[in-house]
Enzyme design. Structure first.
Site, PDB file in Angstrom:
ATOM      1  N   ARG A 288       0.841  -1.199   0.000  1.00 35.91           N
ATOM      2  CA  ARG A 288       0.000   0.000   0.000  1.00 35.91           C
ATOM      3  C   ARG A 288       0.873   1.246   0.000  1.00 35.91           C
ATOM      4  O   ARG A 288       1.589   1.502   0.972  1.00 35.91           O
ATOM      5  CB  ARG A 288      -0.894   0.029   1.260  1.00 35.91           C
ATOM      6  CG  ARG A 288      -1.788  -1.188   1.439  1.00 35.91           C
ATOM      7  CD  ARG A 288      -3.121  -1.051   0.731  1.00 35.91           C
ATOM      8  NE  ARG A 288      -3.781  -2.359   0.611  1.00 35.91           N
ATOM      9  CZ  ARG A 288      -4.687  -2.830   1.477  1.00 35.91           C
ATOM     10  NH1 ARG A 288      -5.055  -2.100   2.505  1.00 35.91           N
ATOM     11  NH2 ARG A 288      -5.232  -4.015   1.284  1.00 35.91           N
ATOM     12  N   GLU A 290       0.584   4.157   0.748  1.00 34.33           N
ATOM     13  CA  GLU A 290      -0.114   5.177   1.517  1.00 34.33           C
ATOM     14  C   GLU A 290       0.904   5.945   2.352  1.00 34.33           C
ATOM     15  O   GLU A 290       1.679   5.344   3.081  1.00 34.33           O
ATOM     16  CB  GLU A 290      -1.066   4.476   2.489  1.00 34.33           C
ATOM     17  CG  GLU A 290      -2.521   4.770   2.270  1.00 34.33           C
ATOM     18  CD  GLU A 290      -3.367   3.943   3.235  1.00 34.33           C
ATOM     19  OE1 GLU A 290      -4.004   4.543   4.097  1.00 34.33           O
ATOM     20  OE2 GLU A 290      -3.355   2.694   3.114  1.00 34.33           O
ATOM     21  N   ARG A 296      -0.127   1.970  13.175  1.00 35.48           N
ATOM     22  CA  ARG A 296      -0.692   0.719  12.669  1.00 35.48           C
ATOM     23  C   ARG A 296      -0.656   0.575  11.145  1.00 35.48           C
ATOM     24  O   ARG A 296      -1.291  -0.314  10.595  1.00 35.48           O
ATOM     25  CB  ARG A 296      -2.125   0.542  13.170  1.00 35.48           C
ATOM     26  CG  ARG A 296      -3.072   1.631  12.721  1.00 35.48           C
ATOM     27  CD  ARG A 296      -4.474   1.319  13.195  1.00 35.48           C
ATOM     28  NE  ARG A 296      -5.438   2.162  12.509  1.00 35.48           N
ATOM     29  CZ  ARG A 296      -6.718   1.901  12.420  1.00 35.48           C
ATOM     30  NH1 ARG A 296      -7.222   0.821  12.960  1.00 35.48           N
ATOM     31  NH2 ARG A 296      -7.530   2.718  11.780  1.00 35.48           N
ATOM     32  N   HIS A 297       0.042   1.457  10.453  1.00 29.39           N
ATOM     33  CA  HIS A 297       0.143   1.337   8.999  1.00 29.39           C
ATOM     34  C   HIS A 297       1.554   0.963   8.561  1.00 29.39           C
ATOM     35  O   HIS A 297       2.523   1.519   9.047  1.00 29.39           O
ATOM     36  CB  HIS A 297      -0.258   2.658   8.327  1.00 29.39           C
ATOM     37  CG  HIS A 297      -1.733   2.886   8.329  1.00 29.39           C
ATOM     38  ND1 HIS A 297      -2.364   3.566   9.334  1.00 29.39           N
ATOM     39  CD2 HIS A 297      -2.699   2.495   7.454  1.00 29.39           C
ATOM     40  CE1 HIS A 297      -3.678   3.603   9.084  1.00 29.39           C
ATOM     41  NE2 HIS A 297      -3.905   2.956   7.946  1.00 29.39           N
ATOM     42  N   GLU A 439      -9.306  -2.485  13.848  1.00 23.68           N
ATOM     43  CA  GLU A 439      -9.709  -3.347  12.751  1.00 23.68           C
ATOM     44  C   GLU A 439      -8.566  -4.278  12.357  1.00 23.68           C
ATOM     45  O   GLU A 439      -7.435  -3.840  12.163  1.00 23.68           O
ATOM     46  CB  GLU A 439     -10.082  -2.442  11.561  1.00 23.68           C
ATOM     47  CG  GLU A 439     -10.585  -3.184  10.344  1.00 23.68           C
ATOM     48  CD  GLU A 439      -9.694  -2.960   9.152  1.00 23.68           C
ATOM     49  OE1 GLU A 439      -9.410  -1.809   8.809  1.00 23.68           O
ATOM     50  OE2 GLU A 439      -9.251  -3.975   8.566  1.00 23.68           O
ATOM     51  N   SER A 442     -11.178  -6.834   7.040  1.00 18.82           N
ATOM     52  CA  SER A 442     -12.251  -6.197   6.311  1.00 18.82           C
ATOM     53  C   SER A 442     -12.710  -7.208   5.267  1.00 18.82           C
ATOM     54  O   SER A 442     -11.888  -7.853   4.618  1.00 18.82           O
ATOM     55  CB  SER A 442     -11.709  -4.930   5.650  1.00 18.82           C
ATOM     56  OG  SER A 442     -12.760  -4.093   5.297  1.00 18.82           O
ATOM     57  N   ARG A 490      -1.020  -6.879  12.538  1.00 20.84           N
ATOM     58  CA  ARG A 490      -2.015  -6.312  13.459  1.00 20.84           C
ATOM     59  C   ARG A 490      -2.529  -7.358  14.433  1.00 20.84           C
ATOM     60  O   ARG A 490      -2.747  -7.075  15.609  1.00 20.84           O
ATOM     61  CB  ARG A 490      -3.197  -5.730  12.666  1.00 20.84           C
ATOM     62  CG  ARG A 490      -2.852  -4.430  12.003  1.00 20.84           C
ATOM     63  CD  ARG A 490      -4.116  -3.701  11.562  1.00 20.84           C
ATOM     64  NE  ARG A 490      -3.755  -2.505  10.805  1.00 20.84           N
ATOM     65  CZ  ARG A 490      -4.624  -1.683  10.233  1.00 20.84           C
ATOM     66  NH1 ARG A 490      -5.924  -1.944  10.324  1.00 20.84           N
ATOM     67  NH2 ARG A 490      -4.214  -0.622   9.581  1.00 20.84           N
TER      68      ARG A 490
END
Lengths: 516, 516
Positions: A288, A290, A296-297, A439, A442, A490
């Site tokens: 990702r 991002e 948490r990323h 989370e 998903s 996670r």
């Protein structure tokens, strides 16, 4: 001549690595001619580099197996010098092997000379040594070691691999609880120093426990799914088109053209369902692009992915996934209790609680709970991270569980391929799963009809050309199916109650870190 | 209203997907008003899209469980229409579920009208249907089906998902042995058509068997290693520097900078060894930007990687790896016999032979065998691909094994981090493993001394700056260690005696193929 080369290496190793180069030749096993009075000179030294010269018939015993039962036996052990403390005519060493350690003692006497004790005391910390010693019971438990009932009386000590004397971090600092360190004014080690020197940081009992437990998560995930009849698949990571619209995707130069790194194996999992594999899972990297620098990323993480055809209702799949998580939690409790306790020593945390069957709440129930707690939000609004955390606390208070499913998310906040809820135009057949209010999964029932998929893509303003292959996958008969993707790091972080995902990724990648 | 949307979808589905749109309303379950004389009109039709509207209490039985024991029971089955053949007042269907299939029959009578038989006959191949039927024993075995003792007498038939009528390839063509196809002038399907339409190609019994067996290879690999005390690790695929010199590496744009895709997890495996994990393995993608368009090269493949600290001799590791391979071969034989036989039907092949313990030859022995067979080569020359194949045949003749180890490769043909042989300056502590004459693993004792590593890197002309992090990993005490990397797709291909690696990669990537 190899012998000469080896000796050359040895000498340089000594010069660079010993804290104080010894004045005499006591470092050398085979040629310590200068020290005539040393009656123990063959009992210690730096051995030549192990190049597989020989296959000696010598058993090395594991430190964890050194217990009272071995008392008075002579054993050979290979381990690292964890600490050493010279005291007059003797030297105490703590010898470490992974998460286990034992006290060892070399004292001037029949087996050891003054020079030998000095040699042992001078070996740099983290060096690897072979020791021959007698296992002796001790009158009082040795508190600082995992092997508390015995110590090792050293008869021979040889260095196998010397560590450089100045370590970039001290293992004792690295396992000190932060609060304790602050209170006592003692050092702890910050995240970047740890990660910059990961080879050393991973040697701590905490790191060893975290990653052994993480290996267990993967193992339990697969064991459970294989038992349920799932097939493991391998999906490509280099893809020709960005599957989810093109944002946050890494570009790869591919010969004279370019390609992308897969943001999820979803298209491929779904193709396997359309190809009759029925129930599939995969474990692999997910990328990702991002620019998120949060606790948490990660830009690269490990996805535990599931996809499954169902008969009538996507809850069949939700139940399988939830049960898989429960089997993981149970397996960790049963098989990794030592690891959990080791991590807790440094990072204290409540034991992880879960229910059987797993609690499933509908999104609107969660919205109601949050509103009652004072949060203002619309019915079709997504949960913010603070709301998720708060919800986790509210659910824990009310239901006493750290793990639950949130079902029936608003259609508007989910990807285009999410199956709309047939009973309510504003909701969808989609779900997230949470651990300690964050989370970890998903998922959704996916649209398996090419026409509805086209409609939904158009509604989301997606260029149909870019997802043609995806939509075409469903044109030749597709069973109803659902699935989800779990973030491995996670799960480990939240199960152990850790505060940063970089603690559960061996070599984490974020927008600012690409090394080691 | 969701009901309306669903009906709209249905109608469009019919128009696009049925070969001949039926003249009457018989396609519709709930609203077939035009056909008043149809006494069976509620017994067939196209069902609304399954959006998880309900959770009916109906069991769907698996086709593989439909045997003589179920005779005269009424069952519900979901499967694909594999073939259909109308004949007067009846229609024979073959219903398929993964690698299993059964004959089904719908005939005009109490349960089925003329319209119903016509409806069944018109359902496009590969559509998914739900059938209620009675299991009936048959007097003669049904040769074309896996369920040979029974057939299904259809009482109800509903379409769950319609396939488009024109399939890009026929499943029967796709499983035809090539020789047979050529002899009879019947169609076979070429590689590119298969790969372009992988969702359909993967439905064949051959593909199902190949990838179920491949899932088994991974499972056996891990089972064996976890049993041996190995820890599973996850290594990053995005790396900051090209670890092996920079050739054949894919570049990734990484935010404002650039990075590379890992050509192997080796550095990370070795770091884990230096970090005291002792024995590690990982399964993950490996990327090679090699412009090779051969039967055995992919630009992305799955690596089964092992790294292990040893006590005295790298043969300790070689034995562990070889035993792991043997456990895989045995496990496949025991658990995947059906899959092996299924693949053999289309691609006939001798059973895979191996010895216990595994045959280990030294490189110079192989050179001597090749020279005796007429090959001219130097002592320090690497084996060409034809020489490897020839050697495989010579070894098979002499030792009757399809699996063996070639040990002690010339130092000159191996990477800089390979440990030199202490007994011979021209050879090294390195090895390859072969299946049916093709390399599946390459491995070595690694140099664990930073100084010798530096010397060897300089000798190979490698820029020390670029491998500084790698060399630094060994500065704080490193145990002797060895390892290797296995190509998953090659193991599957060679175990099954297949001719192209694209047959054992679900979604292969090569210089010319990036889709699907």
């Amino acid at each position: 001549m190899p012998g000469v080369a080896t000796r050359k290496n040895q000498e340089r190793t000594r010069d660079n690595a010993m804290e104080q180069p010894p004045a005499d030749g006591c470092l050398f096993l085979e040629h310590g001619a200068s020290s005539v009075q040393d009656y123990a000179k063959e009992r210690y030294g730096v051995l030549p580099l192990i190049q597989s010269q020989e296959k000696p018939d010598r058993m090395l015993i594991r430190i964890k197996d050194l217990t009272g039962e071995k008392a008075d036996e002579v054993v050979w052990v290979r381990g690292r010098i964890h600490t050493s403390r010279a005291k007059g005519k003797q030297c105490f060493l703590v010898l470490r092997q992974q998460q286990f350690n034992i006290q060892a003692l070399v004292a001037v006497g029949d087996h050891a000379s003054k020079q030998m004790v000095k040699f042992a005391a001078n070996i740099s910390k983290e060096s690897i040594v072979d020791i021959e010693g007698v296992v002796r019971k001790v009158p009082h438990k040795i508190e600082g070691c995992t092997q508390q009932d015995v110590e090792l009386h050293i008869q021979r000590i040889y260095v196998i691999s010397l560590a450089e004397p100045r370590l970039p971090l001290q293992l004792d600092d690295a396992i000190r609880p932060e609060v304790e360190g602050e209170e006592e004014g003692r050092a702890t080690v910050n995240q970047d120093t740890r990660l910059d020197n990961r080879v050393i940081d991973l040697r701590t009992s905490t790191s060893q426990a975290i990653f052994r437990l993480q290996s267990g998560v993967c193992q339990l995930f697969r064991e459970t799914l294989i038992h349920k009849g799932f097939v493991e698949i391998q999906t490509p990571k280099i893809i020709s088109a960005a599957s989810e619209g093109g944002a946050n995707v890494f570009t790869v130069s591919y010969f004279k053209s370019s390609a992308y790194l897969a943001q999820s194996p979803q298209l491929y999992k779904q193709m396997c369902i359309c190809a009759d594999f029925d129930k599939v899972f995969c474990i692999g990297p997910v990328f990702r692009a991002e620019d998120s620098n949060t606790h948490r990323h990660l830009t690269e993480f490990v996805g535990l992915d599931i996809e499954m055809a169902f008969n009538y209702h996507y809850h069949e799949v939700v139940e399988e996934i939830a049960d898989t998580m429960v089997q993981i939690f149970k397996g960790l409790q049963e098989r990794f209790q030592t690891e959990i306790q080791t991590v807790n020593k440094q990072f204290p945390c409540e034991p992880f609680k879960f229910l059987e069957p797993t609690l499933r709440l509908e999104y609107q129930e969660a919205v109601a709970m949050l509103r009652e707690a004072g949060v203002e939000m619309g019915d079709e609004e997504d949960l913010s991270t603070p709301s998720e955390k708060l919800l986790g606390r509210l659910v824990k208070e009310k239901y006493d569980t750290d793990f639950y499913i949130l079902d029936k998310y608003p259609l508007a906040v989910r990807p285009f391929y999410t199956m709309p809820d047939p009973a309510n135009a504003k909701t969808s057949n989609s779900y997230d799963m949470f651990m300690r209010g964050e989370e970890i999964l998903s998922g959704a029932q996916r649209i398996h009809d090419p026409q509805l998929l086209t409609e939904r893509a158009l509604h989301h303003g997606i260029d149909l050309e870019k997802i043609k292959a995806y939509i075409d996958s469903f044109r030749f008969g597709a069973p109803p199916h659902a699935g989800g993707g779990i973030g491995l790091e996670r799960v480990t972080m939240l199960y152990l109650g850790l505060g940063n995902i970089r603690q559960t990724s061996m070599f984490p990648r974020d927008p600012k870190r690409l090394t080691p």
